[in-house]
Motif scaffolding. Structure first.
Motif, PDB file in Angstrom:
ATOM      1  N   GLY A   2       6.168  14.035   3.988  1.00 35.59           N
ATOM      2  CA  GLY A   2       6.797  12.796   4.448  1.00 35.59           C
ATOM      3  C   GLY A   2       7.448  12.061   3.294  1.00 35.59           C
ATOM      4  N   LEU A   3       8.201  11.026   3.595  1.00 33.63           N
ATOM      5  CA  LEU A   3       8.867  10.224   2.571  1.00 33.63           C
ATOM      6  C   LEU A   3       8.077   8.945   2.329  1.00 33.63           C
ATOM      7  CD1 LEU A   3      12.576  10.665   3.712  1.00 33.63           C
ATOM      8  CD2 LEU A   3      11.382  11.862   1.862  1.00 33.63           C
ATOM      9  N   GLU A  51       0.825  -1.201   0.000  1.00 34.32           N
ATOM     10  CA  GLU A  51       0.000   0.000   0.000  1.00 34.32           C
ATOM     11  C   GLU A  51       0.862   1.255   0.000  1.00 34.32           C
ATOM     12  OE1 GLU A  51      -2.227   0.642   3.543  1.00 34.32           O
ATOM     13  OE2 GLU A  51      -0.755  -0.365   4.826  1.00 34.32           O
ATOM     14  N   ASP A  52       0.317   2.306  -0.609  1.00 31.32           N
ATOM     15  CA  ASP A  52       1.020   3.586  -0.635  1.00 31.32           C
ATOM     16  C   ASP A  52       0.866   4.277   0.712  1.00 31.32           C
ATOM     17  OD1 ASP A  52       1.700   3.197  -3.285  1.00 31.32           O
ATOM     18  OD2 ASP A  52      -0.096   4.194  -4.058  1.00 31.32           O
ATOM     19  N   ARG A  53       1.978   4.603   1.332  1.00 29.35           N
ATOM     20  CA  ARG A  53       1.947   5.314   2.598  1.00 29.35           C
ATOM     21  C   ARG A  53       3.239   6.101   2.769  1.00 29.35           C
ATOM     22  NH1 ARG A  53       3.983   1.994   7.142  1.00 29.35           N
ATOM     23  NH2 ARG A  53       5.036   0.148   6.284  1.00 29.35           N
ATOM     24  N   ARG A  54       3.186   7.062   3.672  1.00 27.06           N
ATOM     25  CA  ARG A  54       4.327   7.936   3.883  1.00 27.06           C
ATOM     26  C   ARG A  54       4.835   7.827   5.312  1.00 27.06           C
ATOM     27  NH1 ARG A  54       2.664  13.608   0.778  1.00 27.06           N
ATOM     28  NH2 ARG A  54       2.967  12.807  -1.351  1.00 27.06           N
ATOM     29  N   ALA A  55       6.119   8.057   5.457  1.00 28.00           N
ATOM     30  CA  ALA A  55       6.754   8.024   6.772  1.00 28.00           C
ATOM     31  C   ALA A  55       6.959   9.453   7.253  1.00 28.00           C
ATOM     32  CB  ALA A  55       8.093   7.295   6.703  1.00 28.00           C
ATOM     33  N   GLY A  85       8.430  -2.638  -0.849  1.00 27.59           N
ATOM     34  CA  GLY A  85       7.769  -1.601  -0.069  1.00 27.59           C
ATOM     35  C   GLY A  85       8.598  -1.069   1.078  1.00 27.59           C
ATOM     36  N   VAL A  86       9.912  -1.170   0.980  1.00 26.03           N
ATOM     37  CA  VAL A  86      10.813  -0.723   2.049  1.00 26.03           C
ATOM     38  C   VAL A  86      11.225   0.727   1.800  1.00 26.03           C
ATOM     39  CG1 VAL A  86      13.062  -1.103   3.129  1.00 26.03           C
ATOM     40  CG2 VAL A  86      11.647  -3.053   2.469  1.00 26.03           C
ATOM     41  N   ARG A 119      10.535  12.307  -6.604  1.00 21.86           N
ATOM     42  CA  ARG A 119       9.800  11.786  -7.759  1.00 21.86           C
ATOM     43  C   ARG A 119       8.328  11.519  -7.459  1.00 21.86           C
ATOM     44  NH1 ARG A 119      14.366   7.376  -9.446  1.00 21.86           N
ATOM     45  NH2 ARG A 119      15.655   8.723 -10.782  1.00 21.86           N
ATOM     46  N   THR A 120       8.049  11.190  -6.208  1.00 24.03           N
ATOM     47  CA  THR A 120       6.714  10.711  -5.882  1.00 24.03           C
ATOM     48  C   THR A 120       5.766  11.812  -5.427  1.00 24.03           C
ATOM     49  OG1 THR A 120       7.498  10.173  -3.651  1.00 24.03           O
ATOM     50  CG2 THR A 120       7.519   8.410  -5.293  1.00 24.03           C
ATOM     51  N   GLY A 121       6.104  13.062  -5.635  1.00 21.96           N
ATOM     52  CA  GLY A 121       5.209  14.140  -5.248  1.00 21.96           C
ATOM     53  C   GLY A 121       5.941  15.461  -5.152  1.00 21.96           C
TER      54      GLY A 121
END
Length: 503
Positions: free
Chosen positions: A270-271, A252-256, A400-401, A451-453
């Motif tokens: 977040g990353l 799943e897509d999630r941010r740290a 997903g790491v 790259r992701t946002g």
């Protein structure tokens, strides 16, 4: 004949006694076939052969070790060093007639090579008839080569042994120490499978061991070189990491979050997990501390973290973390943190990848490599570092790491040089710099890409306190950061007050 060998379908997979090698061989050795295990003395052939026989003995199969080059006592000593019991394995110590001290077997005239080789082979056949083994290790072909006294006769004798073992439904490992005729590939054409073990001496540091499968008929084996080490308990093999063999599992897509609102805002909220993040800057600029802030927040959420440290000991890391208000001991005791201290002179790239894969398989969600300079020194052939790093980070992203790569640039102030360019592999790049303001040395933080946002394009001051990191307001009037000579010309009231640096 052993019942289990009679029931074995020709060519069916037979375990090598090493799960990683079975993985490389796409199942194991081919049943009722002859395989060649070759390598220079000391590279682990005997140990790998014993692992093969011990696996068979554990499954109730009859196993035979035929030795021409080592005595029974030497084999038992090898087994003892690994803590092995060779119960269930018959050891046939074959002494060629010309080396025997038995007076009844001495000849009164000059030895005839035909008789010597013929008697030796007959002794092998008699023992196979008596034991009826399912698995055989023949150590080594070098002695047969010497007795044959010529390549043609040697090839014919090995071919005869191959047919004999096939008729008796035996899975065989021929060991060859390559002490003679190293360029002779005639054995490769006779064997069903060929594996070569290599031992490479480094200019500095421990020797590196690796294996390569030359051929395995009818199998889509995993090619290339695979690192391994010899430890108590046998060969520990690290299959070459191929990212395409570990496809995206649909995480799943999630941010740290870092737990610091200003820092999260700077990186766009977040990353993202499943991305590689490069933290780059001069030594002492706060790279490891910045990453530690993300790790602390993740562990407080109950996530598992792996730190591979090339540059500092675990004790120093614990002291530094404690100075930043991070209770490392509690996280370690809870199984949420593992710090793997690495000596670049002792660790191969394959072993490093094996360590990381093991932790990821056991639930680790964040991996930190601190630093890439140390990883580069661990590479025996630095021109392939980018290729190996590409495979590693692609694998981690697909699992997903969240990956952090820390890279120290040479120089403290002024022009900076990077030992390797990994920006193209990174999904986000965080840049740290020193700058001078009001006769004080301060730190600046910016995000070069994500790259992701979206992310902030501003430059903010980074301050390290006893509570962690603190990110200040946007620094207006700041110029020259990308040229390597940053200068602050704005209002000094906008700068974060210096709160002291923890030791």
């Amino acid at each position: 004949m052993a019942a289990n060998s009679e029931l074995l379908i020709d060519g069916a997979a037979v375990s090598s006694g090493s799960p990683p090698l079975d993985y490389i061989l796409a199942g194991g050795y081919a049943g009722n076939r002859v395989h060649l295990l070759e390598g220079a003395p000391g590279c682990g052939k005997t140990t790998l052969g014993l692992q093969f026989l011990r696996d068979g003995a554990a499954k109730g199969e009859k196993c035979l070790y035929i030795t021409l080059s080592e005595s029974r006592e030497e084999l038992l000593h090898v087994a003892d060093t690994h803590g092995w019991d060779l119960a269930g394995i018959d050891i046939f110590e074959l002494v060629p007639p010309e080396l025997s001290l038995d007076t009844e077997r001495e000849q009164s005239i000059v030895y005839a090579s035909d008789l010597e080789l013929g008697e030796t082979v007959q002794m092998v056949m008699d023992e196979v008839e008596r034991i009826a083994p399912a698995r055989i290790v023949f150590d080594s072909l070098s002695e047969i080569r010497l007795l044959a006294q010529g390549p043609l006769r040697f090839r014919r004798q090995v071919l005869a042994l191959k047919h004999y073992f096939a008729q008796h439904k035996c899975t065989v490992l021929f060991l060859d120490d390559l002490t003679m005729m190293e360029t002779d590939l005639s054995l490769h054409s006779l064997a069903h499978g060929v594996i070569r073990l290599e031992q490479i001496a480094q200019t500095y540091g421990a020797e590196r061991r690796r294996l390569r499968v030359f051929k395995m008929r009818g199998r889509a084996f995993r090619g290339g070189f695979h690192d391994f080490t010899i430890r108590k308990g046998g060969l520990v093999i690290f299959p070459r990491l191929v990212a395409s063999s570990h496809p995206d599992d649909g995480h799943e897509d999630r941010r740290a979050s870092s737990g610091v609102p200003q820092l999260d805002n700077l990186v766009g909220g977040g990353l993202d997990y499943g991305t590689t993040n490069l933290v780059i800057g001069p030594s002492g600029s706060g790279k490891s501390t910045l990453v530690l802030q993300f790790l602390k927040a993740a562990m407080e959420r109950g996530e598992k973290v792996l730190i591979v440290s090339f540059d500092e000991t675990e004790r120093v890391f614990q002291r530094r973390a404690t100075g930043l208000g991070v209770d490392i001991a509690s996280f370690s005791d809870a199984g949420l943190l593992k710090v793997q201290q690495v000596d670049p002179a002792e660790l191969s790239p394959g072993e490093l990848a094996g360590i990381i894969r093991h932790e990821v398989d056991h639930g680790t969600s964040i991996v930190v490599l601190d630093s890439l300079t140390g990883y580069q020194h661990a590479m025996s052939e630095e021109q392939y570092m980018l290729l190996q790093m590409h495979e590693l980070v692609t694998y981690l992203n697909q699992q997903g790491v969240l990956t952090f790569l820390i890279l120290a640039q040479s120089g403290m102030v002024g022009s900076m040089q990077s030992p390797v360019d990994l920006t193209y592999l990174s999904d986000a790049v965080l840049l740290l710099r020193f700058f001078e303001a009001n006769a004080e040395l301060k730190r600046a933080l910016s995000v070069l890409k994500k790259r992701t946002g979206s992310h902030e394009t501003t430059i903010r001051e980074l301050s390290i306190t006893s509570d962690g990191v603190d990110v200040g307001e946007t620094l207006s009037g700041f110029r020259g950061i990308l040229t390597g000579t940053p200068v602050y010309e704005g209002d000094s009231k906008l700068l974060v007050k210096s709160l002291g640096q923890p030791g």
